[in-house]
Structure formats: structure tokens, C-alpha cells
Design a protein around this motif. Structure first.
Motif, short mmCIF file in Angstrom:
data_model
loop_
_atom_site.label_atom_id
_atom_site.label_comp_id
_atom_site.label_asym_id
_atom_site.label_seq_id
_atom_site.Cartn_x
_atom_site.Cartn_y
_atom_site.Cartn_z
N GLY A 38 23.54 -19.82 39.59
CA GLY A 38 23.72 -21.19 39.07
C GLY A 38 23.07 -21.40 37.72
N GLY A 42 27.48 -19.42 35.70
CA GLY A 42 28.02 -19.76 37.03
C GLY A 42 28.42 -21.22 37.10
N ILE A 59 26.72 -20.24 45.04
CA ILE A 59 25.48 -19.89 45.76
C ILE A 59 24.44 -19.45 44.74
CG2 ILE A 59 24.46 -18.37 47.49
CD1 ILE A 59 27.30 -17.89 48.58
N THR A 242 19.92 -16.66 48.42
CA THR A 242 19.88 -15.47 47.56
C THR A 242 20.81 -14.43 48.16
OG1 THR A 242 17.56 -15.92 47.05
CG2 THR A 242 18.35 -13.70 46.58
N ILE A 243 21.73 -13.93 47.38
CA ILE A 243 22.65 -12.90 47.90
C ILE A 243 21.97 -11.54 47.76
CG2 ILE A 243 24.90 -11.78 47.58
CD1 ILE A 243 24.95 -14.67 48.78
N ALA A 271 27.48 -14.06 38.66
CA ALA A 271 26.97 -14.71 37.43
C ALA A 271 25.44 -14.68 37.44
CB ALA A 271 27.50 -16.13 37.33
N PRO A 273 21.71 -12.59 36.23
CA PRO A 273 21.28 -11.83 35.04
C PRO A 273 21.71 -10.36 35.16
CG PRO A 273 19.51 -13.20 35.89
CD PRO A 273 20.60 -13.27 36.90
N TYR A 333 5.45 -19.27 21.78
CA TYR A 333 6.24 -18.16 22.32
C TYR A 333 5.65 -16.86 21.79
CZ TYR A 333 10.23 -21.16 23.69
OH TYR A 333 11.05 -22.07 24.26
N LEU A 385 24.47 -13.09 23.42
CA LEU A 385 23.31 -13.91 23.77
C LEU A 385 23.58 -15.41 23.75
CD1 LEU A 385 20.51 -12.27 21.64
CD2 LEU A 385 21.30 -11.71 23.93
#
Ligand SMILES: Cc1cc2nc3c(=O)[nH]c(=O)nc-3n(C[C@H](O)[C@H](O)[C@H](O)COP(=O)(O)OP(=O)(O)OC[C@H]3O[C@@H](n4cnc5c(N)ncnc54)[C@H](O)[C@@H]3O)c2cc1C
Length: 405
Positions: A38, A42, A59, A242-243, A271, A273, A333, A385
Motif C-alpha cells: 500500500g 499499490g 493487502i 503481510t504476505i 507492489a 519494495p 538527512y 525513482l
């Protein structure tokens, strides 16, 4: 008197619990399409399918993924800005405050620094003009490429545009040399690109570098992401799980969720990472990931950094940027975890640190296909990106699914 801890009561509870787990392991949810993940990719796929009244389930183990917006603090701990050209990602995130380019300072050191209004910029005018024309040429190709990627795979779209295809394998440094804007790159563009990606121009390809650099030539805005609006929009079509594994059956896929639930679908869109996609599908090389650490601090910055809302640093510095927040705190950062923030602060108090060990997949020339035979699709920022390329890849998978029925 009734005792909550009687042996009989505990036994009863245990039976209920084990029955419940046993029952869960046999739940199978059957859908036409299941999207795993998500993040913006996704969610964009889900939105497109929803608009077309398609049957699907999304999911995910978290909503937003690398968008990590705290509504309470109004701070982004992940993706930070959107560009004006983000038409597709803009359907799921909102534009916040304009980031004022005149409030940005580019630093070589504590003493050598310049804003866009500095005399230094005037000195660089011939190179700036060359940079501008190189970007104009790029943007014509890139806008057409993005448009094509809504209905064609990235590979197909690259096949139609050799200019874009060549940029995918060309190191950004070579492009900079070829177009002769080395000094402008050192002084401005590479600092901006480093702030966005955590890596220097010698480590990323020209396509990523130029895509990110578009942020120098067009308005950029802080983003906001409203989890409640998104979860209300998808309602029961959004499931938190979580799949763990994906199995291929006869004309269908079976997905095993960590909750014990099994899901079944004719089409799946992975979808997640790139590193998780690679593990779930057990195939293909992926690009290597850079790391970014986001420190949220209350701080007094050193004098050299106090005047500007955004300070950008060269890729040789472990500190990538400092960004002043609406409440007076700062985000800093860094590209390394253990960094001495006193390099830019007179003093500071750490509020929190968000580590992104796999921030963006930038290293190397690997290319992840988007369509893997019947019913299996991949979406995400694996080959390009940022929020907009990821959103476009999600919309592409939805379009392919609808065209293939
Ligand atoms: C610090 C930082 C700053 C950034 N700044 C910007 C910026 O300013 N502008 C910009 O355009 N881009 C920026 N980016 C890049 C941008 O955030 C990403 O390119 C984009 O969010 C990727 O979206 P995605 O949907 O492909 O992946 P993700 O956002 O990573 O989404 C993947 C989703 O999959 C879920 N998931 C993972 N595994 C499973 C599983 N097994 N089962 C179920 N769900 C799973 C995750 O929980 C997540 O929700 C930044 C990234 C970082 C890390």
C-alpha cells in the motif's frame, strides 16, 4: 465467588484460542485481483481499478510505505516533496507549502556557500544556460515517456525512445560532461540530487539524475498524506496483513498471509519494495539500495546554516540536508547512521530518528520487468525513482489487467 484464573477458565480460553487459529488457517479470500503493498504504486493501481469498478483487494502491512507523514507534527519522515508535474501521485497525496527556491542555500563548507540570488550564480550563467537546454530536451522526452508508461511497460516505452533508453545505462557524470555543465552540477544540481537520493552523480544513472533534477526547474511543494481519507476510500477492499509467500496454482495465485489467512486471485500485482519483491517472486536481479537516515531534532544551527530553510550539501558530506519545519524543529538527512550532527548544529536535542536502510534502489543497471506471464505484475519505483514513476507503474498494471480480461 467466580475466579478469573480458575484452571477451568484458562483451559476454556486456550481451547477457544487454538480453535480460532485453526479456523483462521483455513480462511481463503478469493478475488479477481490482489495488490500486495500500500505504497503509492499499490494505491495508484487500486485507485485505477476502483474507478473502473473492478473487483480487487489491497493487502498491505502499512499504508503509505515510504510516505511517512505525521499529521500531528505535520512532518514527512519519508518522501518529502512533490513536483508540480506529479499528476498521478497527486491523486493520493496533497500539495502542502511551496518550497521557496530563494530560501535554499548550497554549501561547499562552513564558509563557502551561495543561494540562487548570489553573484556566484551569475558567474555560472553560460553553464546554467547549457543546463537549461539539456533539461528542456530531457523534459520533452520524459513527459512523453511517462505518458506512454501508463499503458506500455517501461521496457516497451523505452523501445520507442532510444534517448530515454540510453539514459538508463549512462552514468549521470557522463551526461554532465557531455552537456558541459560540470561546475553548475558541482555547485547546485548534484547537491539537490544528493539531497533527494543520498548518492552522488557518479553512482546513479542519468535518467534518475535528470528526473530528480526537474525539481530545480519547477515548483516543488511539501506533501501531505491523509491515511484516514485513503483507508475510508478503500474500505473493506483494504486489508492489513503481510504476505509471506506466493504460490502459483492452476490459473490462480495463492498468497499466504502472516495472519494465517490465505488469499486467492487470478491476477496479482506485487507492489512491494524491490528487495521484498525479489524475495517473494524468487527471481531477477534488482538495483542496489542506498540508505538515508532522517534525524528529527530541536536545534540551534550554526550561524552558516541558520538563515535558510533548506541547506544542501555536496555528496562528499555525510550530511545531505537540513530542513526547517513549521514548528521550528529541523529534519537532518544523512547518508550514514553515525554522523556528528554538531557539524551543522551548535547544539541539538534528538526527538527521533527514522532509518531507511533500503531508501531507494539506485545502484547498478538491473531492470525489473513489470509483467511476468499471465496474471503476475510488478509495480513500484524499481526502475525509476520517486512518487510519480511509482504511481505511473501502478496505473500501468491496472490498465494491463483491465485490457487482458
Ligand atoms: C527518506 C526518503 C525521502 C524521499 N523523498 C522523496 C521525495 O521528496 N519525492 C519523491 O518523489 N520521492 C521521494 N522518495 C522516494 C519515494 O518515497 C518512493 O520512490 C516511493 O514512495 C516508492 O513507492 P512504492 O509504492 O514503490 O514503495 P513503498 O512506498 O515502499 O510501498 C511498498 C508497500 O508495500 C508494503 N509491503 C512490503 N512488504 C509487504 C508484504 N510482504 N506484504 C504486504 N505488504 C508489504 C509496505 O508496507 C509498503 O506499504 C523518498 C524516499 C525516502 C526513503
Amino acid at each position: 465467588m467466580f475466579c478469573d484464573f480458575s484452571l477451568l477458565h484458562l483451559f476454556h480460553k486456550w481451547v477457544l484460542y487454538t480453535d480460532y487459529l485453526y479456523f483462521l488457517s483455513f480462511i481463503v479470500m478469493v478475488e479477481k485481483t490482489i495488490i500486495i503493498g500500500g505504497g503509492i504504486a499499490g494505491l495508484s493501481c487500486a485507485l485505477k481499478l476502483q474507478e473502473a469498478n473492478e473487483n480487487f483487494l489491497l493487502i498491505t502491512d502499512n499504508l503509505g510505505g515510504r510516505i511517512k507523514y505525521s499529521a500531528k507534527e505535520r512532518i514527512n519522515f519519508g518522501a518529502y516533496f512533490v513536483m508540480r508535474s506529479y499528476k498521478n501521485a497527486g491523486k493520493l497525496v496533497s500539495k502542502g507549502k511551496l518550497i521557496n527556491p530563494l530560501d535554499v542555500c548550497f554549501h561547499n563548507s562552513d564558509v563557502e556557500k551561495f543561494s540562487l540570488l548570489h553573484f556566484h550564480t551569475l558567474k555560472r550563467l553560460p553553464e546554467l544556460i547549457r543546463f537549461y537546454f539539456a533539461m528542456r530536451e530531457f523534459s520533452v522526452h520524459y513527459e512523453r515517456f511517462k505518458q506512454r508508461c501508463l499503458t506500455l511497460s517501461q521496457k516497451e516505452a523505452m523501445g520507442l525512445d532510444p534517448y530515454i533508453k540510453a539514459l538508463y545505462t549512462q552514468p549521470a557524470n557522463d551526461f554532465i560532461k557531455e552537456k558541459r555543465f560540470n561546475k553548475v552540477a558541482d555547485d547546485y544540481i548534484s547537491k539537490f540530487s544528493y539531497a533527494c537520493t543520498g548518492v552522488g552523480p557518479e553512482q546513479i544513472n542519468s535518467l534518475d539524475f535528470l528526473n530528480v533534477s526537474m525539481g530545480i526547474l519547477q515548483p516543488i511543494y511539501n506533501l501531505t498524506f491523509d491515511e484516514k481519507i485513503i483507508s475510508d476510500r478503500f474500505g473493506a477492499q483494504l486489508v492489513t496483513d503481510t504476505i509471506n509467500t506466493i504460490e502459483k496454482g492452476e490459473g490462480k495465485f495463492i498468497l499466504n498471509g502472516a495472519s494465517g489467512t490465505k488469499y486467492q486471485a487470478r491476477n496479482i500485482v506485487v507492489a512491494t519494495p524491490a528487495d521484498i519483491t525479489k524475495n517473494l517472486l524468487k527471481k531477477d536481479h534488482i538495483r542496489g539500495a542506498c540508505k538515508i537516515y532522517v534525524y528529527h531534532v530541536e536545534a540551534a544551527l550554526k550561524k552558516a546554516y541558520r538563515r535558510f530553510s533548506l541547506n544542501l550539501f555536496p555528496p562528499s558530506s555525510e550530511i545531505m540536508l537540513t530542513a526547517k519545519q513549521g514548528n521550528g524543529s529541523y529534519l537532518i538527512y544523512t547518508s550514514e547512521k553515525e554522523v556528528d550532527l554538531l557539524g551543522v548544529c551548535e547544539n541539538y536535542k534528538l526527538i527521533t530518528m527514522v532509518p531507511w536502510e533500503k531508501a531507494m534502489f539506485v545502484f547498478g543497471g538491473a531492470f525489473l520487468e513489470q509483467v511476468y506471464g499471465e496474471g503476475l505484475y510488478i509495480a513500484g519505483d524499481h526502475n525509476g525513482l520517486g512518487l510519480e514513476p511509482a504511481a505511473i507503474s501502478g496505473i500501468f498494471t491496472a490498465n494491463r489487467i483491465m485490457n487482458n480480461q
